[in-house]
Design an enzyme around this catalytic site. Structure first.
Site, mmCIF file in Angstrom:
data_model
loop_
_atom_site.group_PDB
_atom_site.id
_atom_site.type_symbol
_atom_site.label_atom_id
_atom_site.label_comp_id
_atom_site.label_asym_id
_atom_site.label_seq_id
_atom_site.Cartn_x
_atom_site.Cartn_y
_atom_site.Cartn_z
ATOM 1 N N TYR A 22 0.799 -1.233 0.000
ATOM 2 C CA TYR A 22 0.000 0.000 0.000
ATOM 3 C C TYR A 22 0.831 1.283 0.000
ATOM 4 C CZ TYR A 22 -3.675 -3.324 1.173
ATOM 5 O OH TYR A 22 -4.548 -4.378 1.143
ATOM 6 N N HIS A 99 -9.494 1.181 -5.353
ATOM 7 C CA HIS A 99 -8.530 0.405 -4.562
ATOM 8 C C HIS A 99 -7.131 0.914 -4.851
ATOM 9 C CE1 HIS A 99 -11.610 -2.334 -3.290
ATOM 10 N NE2 HIS A 99 -12.032 -2.373 -4.548
HETATM 11 C C1 DQA Z 1 -7.796 -2.427 -0.735
HETATM 12 C C2 DQA Z 1 -7.786 -3.858 -1.264
HETATM 13 C C3 DQA Z 1 -8.574 -4.790 -0.362
HETATM 14 O O1 DQA Z 1 -8.538 -6.125 -0.858
HETATM 15 C C4 DQA Z 1 -7.987 -4.792 1.041
HETATM 16 O O2 DQA Z 1 -8.790 -5.571 1.903
HETATM 17 C C5 DQA Z 1 -7.770 -3.428 1.588
HETATM 18 C C6 DQA Z 1 -7.293 -2.367 0.701
HETATM 19 C C7 DQA Z 1 -6.910 -1.487 -1.586
HETATM 20 O O3 DQA Z 1 -7.126 -0.281 -1.499
HETATM 21 O O4 DQA Z 1 -6.025 -1.945 -2.298
HETATM 22 O O5 DQA Z 1 -7.908 -3.204 2.785
HETATM 23 O O6 DQA Z 1 -9.136 -1.935 -0.796
#
Ligand code: DQA
Length: 146
Positions: A22, A99
């Site tokens: 992330y 995402h």
């Molecule tokens: C997310 C992707 C999801 O699978 C994960 O559970 C997250 C973050 C993303 O921003 O990449 O918490 O939403």
């Protein structure tokens, strides 16, 4: 126009949470980037985060007449929450799913979004830039509705 940004569980930990997936940008820093972009495009932004499914549902239910577009990173609830999907369906406010990571390049359980079919569109995998791109998308979606 007004855009409501909703952030689901664990996104309050951005910056320290799995940085290899992330990145190192905090949610507060993302909010700043979003506000800068929104200002340039003449849009107003409200930015919220909760770890609780019910908060997200209450916020979605509160959007009609107050917000023009919802942008939601529902995090883990994306893949599990019928209730969140139903609340998006229940309001007529166009919603964009976003995402940070490319969920399709990750574990199989992340490939399925229960929200996608009731959303206007998705922005997936651009890192924290997914949020900035969403501002632009929201402005376009709103112009489309008029
Ligand atoms: C997310 C992707 C999801 O699978 C994960 O559970 C997250 C973050 C993303 O921003 O990449 O918490 O939403």
């Amino acid at each position: 126009m007004k855009i409501l940004f909703l952030n689901g569980p664990n996104l309050n930990l951005l910056g320290q949470r799995e940085p290899e997936v992330y990145g190192r940008t905090t949610l507060a820093a993302i909010e700043t980037k979003v506000r800068e972009r929104a200002k340039k495009l003449g849009a107003e932004v409200e930015f919220r985060q909760s770890n609780l499914e019910g908060d997200l549902i209450d916020w979605i239910q509160g959007t009609p007449g107050k917000f023009d577009v919802i942008v939601i990173n529902a995090a883990g609830y994306t893949h599990t929450s019928v209730a969140l999907r139903d609340s998006i369906s229940a309001v007529s406010v166009p919603t964009i799913e976003i995402h940070i990571s490319n969920v399709h390049a990750r574990e199989e359980f992340r490939h399925k979004s229960l929200l996608a079919a009731v959303c206007y569109g998705q922005i997936v995998g651009f890192g924290v830039n997914s949020y900035v791109l969403a501002v632009e998308a929201a402005v376009n979606v709103n112009a489309d509705q008029e």
